[in-house]
Design a protein around this motif. Sequence first.
Motif, PDB file in Angstrom:
ATOM      1  N   SER A   1      -8.206   1.522   5.377  1.00 16.15           N
ATOM      2  CA  SER A   1      -8.911   2.453   5.428  1.00 16.15           C
ATOM      3  C   SER A   1     -10.348   2.026   7.282  1.00 16.15           C
ATOM      4  O   SER A   1     -10.237   2.843   7.727  1.00 16.15           O
ATOM      5  CB  SER A   1      -9.843   3.050   4.630  1.00 16.15           C
ATOM      6  OG  SER A   1      -8.756   4.227   3.566  1.00 16.15           O
ATOM      7  N   LYS A   2     -10.848   1.283   6.598  1.00 11.85           N
ATOM      8  CA  LYS A   2     -11.973   0.763   7.340  1.00 11.85           C
ATOM      9  C   LYS A   2     -11.375   0.064   8.938  1.00 11.85           C
ATOM     10  O   LYS A   2     -11.733   0.636   9.636  1.00 11.85           O
ATOM     11  CB  LYS A   2     -12.574  -0.877   6.933  1.00 11.85           C
ATOM     12  CG  LYS A   2     -14.260  -0.963   6.909  1.00 11.85           C
ATOM     13  CD  LYS A   2     -14.889  -1.450   5.394  1.00 11.85           C
ATOM     14  CE  LYS A   2     -15.755  -2.700   6.583  1.00 11.85           C
ATOM     15  NZ  LYS A   2     -16.484  -3.429   6.195  1.00 11.85           N
TER      16      LYS A   2
ATOM     17  N   ARG B   1      -5.443  -1.022  -6.964  1.00 11.92           N
ATOM     18  CA  ARG B   1      -6.034  -0.100  -7.022  1.00 11.92           C
ATOM     19  C   ARG B   1      -5.817   1.070  -7.588  1.00 11.92           C
ATOM     20  O   ARG B   1      -4.245   1.151  -7.857  1.00 11.92           O
ATOM     21  CB  ARG B   1      -6.674   0.551  -5.397  1.00 11.92           C
ATOM     22  CG  ARG B   1      -7.902   0.261  -5.056  1.00 11.92           C
ATOM     23  CD  ARG B   1      -7.554   0.538  -3.922  1.00 11.92           C
ATOM     24  NE  ARG B   1      -9.253   0.176  -2.967  1.00 11.92           N
ATOM     25  CZ  ARG B   1      -9.481  -0.357  -2.591  1.00 11.92           C
ATOM     26  NH1 ARG B   1      -8.078  -1.268  -1.441  1.00 11.92           N
ATOM     27  NH2 ARG B   1     -10.080  -1.826  -1.714  1.00 11.92           N
TER      28      ARG B   1
ATOM     29  N   ASP C   1     -12.964  -1.241  -7.795  1.00  9.21           N
ATOM     30  CA  ASP C   1     -13.790  -0.621  -6.793  1.00  9.21           C
ATOM     31  C   ASP C   1     -15.005  -0.851  -7.265  1.00  9.21           C
ATOM     32  O   ASP C   1     -16.263   0.459  -6.592  1.00  9.21           O
ATOM     33  CB  ASP C   1     -13.099   0.542  -6.415  1.00  9.21           C
ATOM     34  CG  ASP C   1     -11.811  -0.063  -5.005  1.00  9.21           C
ATOM     35  OD1 ASP C   1     -12.462  -1.111  -4.116  1.00  9.21           O
ATOM     36  OD2 ASP C   1     -11.565   0.685  -4.794  1.00  9.21           O
TER      37      ASP C   1
ATOM     38  N   LYS D   1     -11.430   6.577  -9.986  1.00  2.65           N
ATOM     39  CA  LYS D   1     -11.649   5.171  -9.470  1.00  2.65           C
ATOM     40  C   LYS D   1     -11.171   4.384 -10.642  1.00  2.65           C
ATOM     41  O   LYS D   1     -11.955   4.854 -11.584  1.00  2.65           O
ATOM     42  CB  LYS D   1     -12.064   4.950  -8.521  1.00  2.65           C
ATOM     43  CG  LYS D   1     -12.190   5.139  -6.774  1.00  2.65           C
ATOM     44  CD  LYS D   1     -13.431   4.902  -5.994  1.00  2.65           C
ATOM     45  CE  LYS D   1     -12.426   4.877  -4.725  1.00  2.65           C
ATOM     46  NZ  LYS D   1     -12.106   6.353  -4.452  1.00  2.65           N
TER      47      LYS D   1
ATOM     48  N   ARG E   1       0.175  -1.346  -0.529  1.00  2.00           N
ATOM     49  CA  ARG E   1       0.226  -0.395  -0.195  1.00  2.00           C
ATOM     50  C   ARG E   1       0.500   0.843   0.238  1.00  2.00           C
ATOM     51  O   ARG E   1       1.533   1.149   0.438  1.00  2.00           O
ATOM     52  CB  ARG E   1      -0.824   0.177   1.514  1.00  2.00           C
ATOM     53  CG  ARG E   1      -1.903  -0.787   1.471  1.00  2.00           C
ATOM     54  CD  ARG E   1      -2.619  -1.119   2.560  1.00  2.00           C
ATOM     55  NE  ARG E   1      -3.237  -1.715   2.748  1.00  2.00           N
ATOM     56  CZ  ARG E   1      -4.924  -2.240   2.662  1.00  2.00           C
ATOM     57  NH1 ARG E   1      -5.094  -1.097   1.797  1.00  2.00           N
ATOM     58  NH2 ARG E   1      -5.239  -3.355   2.457  1.00  2.00           N
TER      59      ARG E   1
ATOM     60  N   GLU F   1      -8.740   8.271   6.483  1.00  2.20           N
ATOM     61  CA  GLU F   1     -10.203   7.925   5.697  1.00  2.20           C
ATOM     62  C   GLU F   1      -9.025   7.558   4.037  1.00  2.20           C
ATOM     63  O   GLU F   1      -7.571   7.681   4.497  1.00  2.20           O
ATOM     64  CB  GLU F   1     -10.522  10.164   5.461  1.00  2.20           C
ATOM     65  CG  GLU F   1      -8.900  10.566   4.878  1.00  2.20           C
ATOM     66  CD  GLU F   1      -7.848  11.068   5.945  1.00  2.20           C
ATOM     67  OE1 GLU F   1      -6.714  11.620   6.103  1.00  2.20           O
ATOM     68  OE2 GLU F   1      -7.874   9.959   7.223  1.00  2.20           O
ATOM     69  N   GLU F   2     -10.116   7.424   3.164  1.00  2.53           N
ATOM     70  CA  GLU F   2      -9.038   6.680   1.789  1.00  2.53           C
ATOM     71  C   GLU F   2      -8.297   8.189   1.299  1.00  2.53           C
ATOM     72  O   GLU F   2      -9.197   8.912   1.476  1.00  2.53           O
ATOM     73  CB  GLU F   2     -10.157   6.152   1.167  1.00  2.53           C
ATOM     74  CG  GLU F   2     -10.445   4.744   1.763  1.00  2.53           C
ATOM     75  CD  GLU F   2     -11.347   4.291   0.476  1.00  2.53           C
ATOM     76  OE1 GLU F   2     -12.119   4.885  -0.546  1.00  2.53           O
ATOM     77  OE2 GLU F   2     -10.867   3.061  -0.060  1.00  2.53           O
TER      78      GLU F   2
ATOM     79  N   ALA G   1      -3.468   4.685   1.803  1.00  6.31           N
ATOM     80  CA  ALA G   1      -4.801   3.869   2.362  1.00  6.31           C
ATOM     81  C   ALA G   1      -5.481   4.015   1.561  1.00  6.31           C
ATOM     82  O   ALA G   1      -6.756   5.003   1.240  1.00  6.31           O
ATOM     83  CB  ALA G   1      -5.055   4.930   3.549  1.00  6.31           C
ATOM     84  N   ALA G   2      -6.227   2.973   1.426  1.00  2.00           N
ATOM     85  CA  ALA G   2      -7.731   2.962   0.808  1.00  2.00           C
ATOM     86  C   ALA G   2      -8.031   1.399   1.603  1.00  2.00           C
ATOM     87  O   ALA G   2      -8.084   0.602   2.296  1.00  2.00           O
ATOM     88  CB  ALA G   2      -7.393   3.218  -0.717  1.00  2.00           C
ATOM     89  N   GLY G   3      -9.864   1.042   0.823  1.00  3.64           N
ATOM     90  CA  GLY G   3      -9.935  -0.176   0.992  1.00  3.64           C
ATOM     91  C   GLY G   3      -9.908  -0.877   2.427  1.00  3.64           C
ATOM     92  O   GLY G   3     -10.190  -0.298   3.468  1.00  3.64           O
TER      93      GLY G   3
ATOM     94  N   ILE H   1      -2.063   3.181  -6.495  1.00  5.23           N
ATOM     95  CA  ILE H   1      -3.061   3.294  -4.343  1.00  5.23           C
ATOM     96  C   ILE H   1      -2.158   1.784  -3.558  1.00  5.23           C
ATOM     97  O   ILE H   1      -2.099   2.741  -2.446  1.00  5.23           O
ATOM     98  CB  ILE H   1      -3.969   3.228  -4.564  1.00  5.23           C
ATOM     99  CG1 ILE H   1      -4.710   4.230  -4.974  1.00  5.23           C
ATOM    100  CG2 ILE H   1      -4.341   3.984  -3.140  1.00  5.23           C
ATOM    101  CD1 ILE H   1      -3.628   6.372  -4.891  1.00  5.23           C
TER     102      ILE H   1
END
Length: 238
Positions: free
Chosen positions: A102-103, A199, A212, A208, A94, A108-109, A97-99, A174
């Motif tokens: 982030s969760k 990503r 996604d 995107k 990575r 935040e993405e 941050a994403a997916g 990403i």
Amino acid sequence: MEKKELLYEGKAKKVYATDDPGLLIVSYKDDATAFNGQKKGQIADKGVVNNIMSNIIFGLIEDAGVPTHLVRQLSDRETLVKRVSILPIEVIVRNVAAGSFSKRYGVEEGRPFARPVLEFSYKNDALGDPLINDDHILALGLATEGDLATVRRCAMEVNRLMKGFFLERGLRLIDFKIEFGLCEGAIILADEISPDTCRLWDVDTGEKMDKDRFRRDLGKVEETYQAVLARVRGAGGA
Ligand code: UDP
């Protein structure tokens, strides 16, 4: 090289034996799944995009000195590859941050990292591919310490190469997932690299340009896969 018996059918690919016990033919499908198979669909010509894109990127990586399973592309959907025994580890790198990151961590993405983040998950659908660390991998006997060191080094090099490659084509890398296999005792890069496994965000608009669009029902799925392939091929890119 001719296809013999079907050895394996996964979510996105079929794998066939050939006359040569050391070589397999991979055939890419248009089937798409997400959320551990809970969401299912089709993306027209995804198999063609993923096959061709994967081969271009694997060629780049191979030329840079990281060994891969690629032998040669046979057709729009089919590629001849070396037979490997896949390590049951998903290697995720990575840059932003994403997916699930982030969760899981409440970030935040889109927040960039100062240095790449390397993550492993245990390839096991029944368990939902749980996140694991080096100690877990060694305890479970999924890889040796030496193999793990090679995986780390190769993953970082693949990230460096791909980041530059995509940036030249107007895409921000990403994050992505790769898999490795053992071939005659050596660790080599296997599986695929495509909009299903990376990503990619447009450098200018942040749009995107990856799976996604399917996962999150963002629309323009087919068009986006074609647009990524066009950029990767160097036509119509930024
Ligand atoms: N990824 C993948 N296969 C998986 C899980 C993740 O190819 O089974 C890729 C995904 O497309 C993304 C990166 O790995 O580029 C990181 O995914 P993440 O852990 O954020 O999971 P997701 O949000 O996709 O569930």
